[in-house]
Scaffold this active site. Structure first.
Site, PDB file in Angstrom:
ATOM      1  CG  HIS A  10      -1.861   1.175   1.208  1.00  0.00           C
ATOM      2  ND1 HIS A  10      -1.478   2.417   1.671  1.00  0.00           N
ATOM      3  CD2 HIS A  10      -3.127   1.313   0.761  1.00  0.00           C
ATOM      4  CE1 HIS A  10      -2.493   3.254   1.519  1.00  0.00           C
ATOM      5  NE2 HIS A  10      -3.498   2.612   0.967  1.00  0.00           N
ATOM      6  CD  GLU A  46       7.408   8.020  -5.897  1.00  0.00           C
ATOM      7  OE1 GLU A  46       7.743   7.296  -6.864  1.00  0.00           O
ATOM      8  OE2 GLU A  46       6.432   8.761  -5.897  1.00  0.00           O
ATOM      9  CG  LEU A  71      -3.152  -8.781   5.609  1.00  0.00           C
ATOM     10  CD1 LEU A  71      -3.160  -8.407   7.071  1.00  0.00           C
ATOM     11  CD2 LEU A  71      -2.672 -10.209   5.412  1.00  0.00           C
ATOM     12  CB  ALA A  72      -8.861  -6.846   3.215  1.00  0.00           C
ATOM     13  N   GLY A  74     -10.191  -5.711  -0.860  1.00  0.00           N
ATOM     14  CA  GLY A  74     -11.010  -4.502  -0.954  1.00  0.00           C
ATOM     15  C   GLY A  74     -10.787  -3.799  -2.282  1.00  0.00           C
ATOM     16  CG  HIS A  76      -6.272  -0.187  -1.788  1.00  0.00           C
ATOM     17  ND1 HIS A  76      -6.569   1.006  -2.409  1.00  0.00           N
ATOM     18  CD2 HIS A  76      -6.103   0.115  -0.471  1.00  0.00           C
ATOM     19  CE1 HIS A  76      -6.579   1.980  -1.517  1.00  0.00           C
ATOM     20  NE2 HIS A  76      -6.316   1.464  -0.338  1.00  0.00           N
TER      21      HIS A  76
END
Lengths: 125, 125
Positions: A10, A46, A71-72, A74, A76
């Site tokens: 992320h 970056e 982990l999820a 979602g 992203h």
């Protein structure tokens, strides 16, 4: 085939968290069968996913596996990462870019979790 | 000793992501040596960490392992989870509450990641 691995996290405002990802990519490279292993970040840190892919293509990658370190499942994982990958597919159609399942989906996480808990107990009595 | 495991995740606005955690806790329970396995959430979703611990104590837990389902050692892992656990230690001093290392710290994550990438390739050539 010249296959590279791109670990996509992320991205954090804590630079030490981003450095953890960079070190993880380094350890994944050790003894792996990939021509190159690197990391990239969806946001904040970056390199970006586009820049990470671009560097691997410049280094001769003909195939790249994008591995979502999430982990999820979602937004992203389901939308944002595929959108950025699609952009690069259009720019470099000669390179095959695949997206692996996200980390949280791996059944192999179960023993990792149980071992972590066990290590903290010493011996379960 | 009556030992329980509490898997602690961040909590999401996407209820399906929280349900993923609940299912993971259920799979961790299967065949495990814990008297009970449950999940709790740092924020947004229910139950809270305090409520999760309270339920396990009410169910007879004498020892609880709190397992942070987090990839990065940021503020949540370093400060927020320990603070909530400490609050419950004060309320129930007769129960031993341990905090395991966070998921992202596990060396065993390396093969899990490589396997995920490999599965997407089919065969690395």
């Amino acid at each position: 085939m010249n296959t590279h691995l791109l670990l996509v996290a992320h991205g954090s405002r804590l630079e030490q968290a981003n450095d953890e990802i960079r070190r993880l990519a380094d350890t994944l490279a050790i003894g792996s069968r990939y021509a190159g292993v690197a990391c990239a970040f969806l946001e904040i840190a970056e390199p970006s996913i586009s820049d990470g892919l671009r560097r691997q293509i410049a280094a001769g990658a003909r195939r790249i596996v994008v591995l979502p370190y999430f982990l999820a499942a979602g937004r992203h994982v389901g939308i944002d990462i595929p959108a950025q990958v699609e952009g690069m597919r259009c720019q470099a159609p000669e390179v095959e870019i695949l997206i692996a399942e996200h980390l949280g989906s791996a059944a192999a996480m179960r023993p990792v979790l149980l071992d972590l808990a066990f290590d903290c107990l010493g011996e379960l009595s």
